[in-house]
Scaffold this active site. Structure first.
Site, PDB file in Angstrom:
ATOM      1  N   ARG A  35     -33.527 -25.905   3.779  1.00 43.92           N
ATOM      2  CA  ARG A  35     -32.267 -25.880   4.524  1.00 43.92           C
ATOM      3  C   ARG A  35     -32.650 -26.335   5.896  1.00 43.92           C
ATOM      4  NH1 ARG A  35     -30.880 -19.926   1.638  1.00 43.92           N
ATOM      5  NH2 ARG A  35     -30.366 -20.464  -0.095  1.00 43.92           N
ATOM      6  N   LYS A 218     -26.481 -14.927 -19.277  1.00 44.01           N
ATOM      7  CA  LYS A 218     -25.130 -14.524 -19.618  1.00 44.01           C
ATOM      8  C   LYS A 218     -24.681 -15.231 -20.119  1.00 44.01           C
ATOM      9  CE  LYS A 218     -26.043  -9.638 -18.532  1.00 44.01           C
ATOM     10  NZ  LYS A 218     -26.338  -8.654 -17.469  1.00 44.01           N
ATOM     11  N   GLY A 374     -28.908 -21.639  -8.307  1.00 47.29           N
ATOM     12  CA  GLY A 374     -31.355 -21.819  -8.002  1.00 47.29           C
ATOM     13  C   GLY A 374     -31.511 -21.337  -9.976  1.00 47.29           C
ATOM     14  N   GLY A 397     -23.954 -19.399  -5.793  1.00 47.41           N
ATOM     15  CA  GLY A 397     -22.861 -19.284  -5.417  1.00 47.41           C
ATOM     16  C   GLY A 397     -21.311 -20.189  -5.202  1.00 47.41           C
TER      17      GLY A 397
HETATM   18  P1  AMP Z   1     -29.252 -16.905 -14.795  1.00 49.21           P
HETATM   19  O1  AMP Z   1     -28.984 -16.431 -13.518  1.00 49.21           O
HETATM   20  O2  AMP Z   1     -27.541 -16.039 -15.527  1.00 49.21           O
HETATM   21  O3  AMP Z   1     -28.632 -18.552 -14.539  1.00 49.21           O
HETATM   22  O4  AMP Z   1     -29.955 -16.525 -15.981  1.00 49.21           O
HETATM   23  C1  AMP Z   1     -31.401 -17.072 -15.285  1.00 49.21           C
HETATM   24  C2  AMP Z   1     -32.488 -16.382 -15.999  1.00 49.21           C
HETATM   25  O5  AMP Z   1     -32.261 -16.531 -17.254  1.00 49.21           O
HETATM   26  C3  AMP Z   1     -33.677 -17.259 -15.397  1.00 49.21           C
HETATM   27  O6  AMP Z   1     -33.925 -15.509 -15.278  1.00 49.21           O
HETATM   28  C4  AMP Z   1     -34.258 -17.021 -17.550  1.00 49.21           C
HETATM   29  O7  AMP Z   1     -35.320 -16.890 -17.335  1.00 49.21           O
HETATM   30  C5  AMP Z   1     -33.600 -16.296 -17.837  1.00 49.21           C
HETATM   31  N1  AMP Z   1     -33.503 -16.575 -19.002  1.00 49.21           N
HETATM   32  C6  AMP Z   1     -32.920 -18.208 -19.904  1.00 49.21           C
HETATM   33  N2  AMP Z   1     -33.135 -17.668 -21.389  1.00 49.21           N
HETATM   34  C7  AMP Z   1     -33.601 -16.622 -21.252  1.00 49.21           C
HETATM   35  C8  AMP Z   1     -33.825 -15.712 -23.153  1.00 49.21           C
HETATM   36  N3  AMP Z   1     -33.325 -16.221 -24.155  1.00 49.21           N
HETATM   37  N4  AMP Z   1     -34.140 -14.470 -23.324  1.00 49.21           N
HETATM   38  C9  AMP Z   1     -33.725 -13.616 -21.567  1.00 49.21           C
HETATM   39  N5  AMP Z   1     -33.813 -14.116 -20.464  1.00 49.21           N
HETATM   40  C10 AMP Z   1     -33.287 -16.020 -20.655  1.00 49.21           C
END
Ligand code: AMP
Length: 417
Positions: A35, A218, A374, A397
């Site tokens: 940064r 999610k 991230g 964000g």
């Molecule tokens: P996000 O912050 O929603 O972008 O999610 C990122 C996180 O999703 C990472 O830490 C990954 O380890 C997790 N992730 C990706 N695929 C899976 C999965 N199949 N099951 C559980 N966590 C997951």
């Protein structure tokens, strides 16, 4: 709109909002200086013109109170070294008028953490949202936020915002301060300009085909972006943990996989929207499933909708990886946000790696690729492929809100929108 390239800073004082919220170890040593390096072109241009800079930033979440753990005094030496001048330090950002006035051309002053004052974020402290007096407290805080911003503005002749990471916040130093400068005396810094151009490349200035890859854990946290992209992309890859919400929505068995049972209808509606809009929706049809959320668990490869009880999908399978590559390699515009599996564990990186490799190939063939959020940035860095993509965004964000099509207050304040 005024631009940093058109502005001659000679003899002028510029107050520059940067994002120096760098990670520190327990000894206060910087563990990642990305940064700081990101803001150098802007700061150097001002100094090279013969101007002086007043640098301001937040660090961490001190919640409106002085806290030595978050003091920017810890980074003065590092900033001095990178900027090539001995940076002075103002230990109270709201009482730095004399230090600012004493600055000579070519000199730099770093202000103490803006968030030591609650006025920076403008949220009333120590009062609950449910409290009947909250609205009054909020009004009073907004008024003192204006005063705080005016004090900061008073230090300088012009204002530069180069902190993309906080551009989605309407804080004193990121937006309110801009009201105290006319249109000719406020502008975006180089880093901000680069981020804005990168977002523009994927929102307006699209070269086709356009492939977006959304992963992560999610569907619920990505729905705003998915819906906004649906009108723009040719191919939409949805992978990572959200795979299993789709698989279950289609009547599959997902074992212990992460799955949002209250979002099954949403998943079906995304599939319908894609069909109606002619978007090629690519879901992970197979997966690497494990019998525990551990790197060395027992694994099997199976269809994403046929996961036995006791197993959970942790990465995209070989068939999915091929389908991802087929949708990415011919693309001319690519956006990637969120990993295809639990990439933090070495045995579940293959899906994300296949995506990164396909993006690198497409980029070598002339595609514009933007990696943001991230986790996908951490992924690209883990694979040592950061130099094989077009642009890696510094904003988490802020980037996601920009892609959702929202106007970022930090940018709107400069553009006068
Ligand atoms: P996000 O912050 O929603 O972008 O999610 C990122 C996180 O999703 C990472 O830490 C990954 O380890 C997790 N992730 C990706 N695929 C899976 C999965 N199949 N099951 C559980 N966590 C997951």
């Amino acid at each position: 709109m005024q631009t940093i390239d058109n502005f001659n800073f000679a003899g002028k004082k510029a107050i520059v909002r940067v994002d120096f919220n760098v990670p520190l170890d327990e000894n206060g040593k910087i563990t990642d200086d990305t940064r700081i390096r990101g803001a150098l072109p802007t700061l150097k241009k001002i100094l090279a013109d013969g101007g002086s800079v007043i640098i301001m930033s937040h660090m961490g979440k001190p919640k409106g109170k002085v806290n030595a753990k978050f003091s920017l005094s810890q980074i003065v030496d590092a900033v001095s070294e990178k900027l090539g001048v001995a940076v002075k330090f103002a230990p109270d950002c709201a009482k730095a008028a004399d230090a600012a006035a004493a600055l000579q051309p070519g000199e730099a002053l770093l202000l103490e953490n803006l968030r030591f004052y609650p006025e920076e974020e403008g949220k009333p402290v120590g009062i609950d949202k449910e409290d009947p007096a909250y609205e009054e407290a909020k009004k009073a805080m907004k008024a003192s936020q204006k005063e705080f911003a005016k004090t900061l503005a008073g230090y300088a002749d012009c204002y530069v915002n180069d902190a993309f990471g906080t551009a989605h916040r309407k804080h004193a130093s990121t937006a309110v301060i801009a009201d105290y400068f006319d249109a000719d005396h406020k502008m975006l810094g180089y880093l901000m300009e680069k981020e804005v151009t990168a977002v523009d490349n994927i929102l307006s200035n699209i070269k086709r085909p356009f492939t977006a890859i959304m992963g992560g854990s999610k569907v619920s946290t990505k729905i705003g972006i998915i819906e906004n992209l649906m009108d723009k992309v040719d191919n939409l890859i949805l992978c990572g943990g959200m795979t299993y919400t789709f698989a279950k929505a289609m009547g599959g068995e997902v074992g212990q996989s992460i799955c949002e049972n209250d979002k099954l209808d949403l998943a079906l509606s995304i599939m319908e929207q894609a069909k109606a809009k002619g978007v090629n929706l690519v879901l992970a049809t197979d997966c690497v499933a494990g019998d525990d959320f551990k790197n060395d668990c027992n694994t099997m490869i199976c269809p994403s909708g046929e996961i036995p009880a006791g197993f959970e999908g942790l990465d995209a399978g070989p068939e999915s990886r091929k389908a991802f590559a087929a949708a990415i390699e011919p693309a001319k515009t690519i956006l990637w946000n969120g990993p295809a599996g639990v990439f933090e564990m070495d045995n579940f990186t293959a899906g994300s790696r296949a995506i990164a490799e396909a993006i690198a190939k497409a980029t070598a063939n002339g595609a514009f690729s933007l990696i943001g959020g991230g986790d996908s940035v951490a992924c690209i860095n883990k694979f040592g492929m950061a130099d094989q993509v077009s642009y890696i965004s510094t904003g988490g964000g802020a980037l996601l809100e920009a892609i959702e099509g929202k106007v970022l207050p930090g940018i709107a304040a400069i553009k006068g929108e």
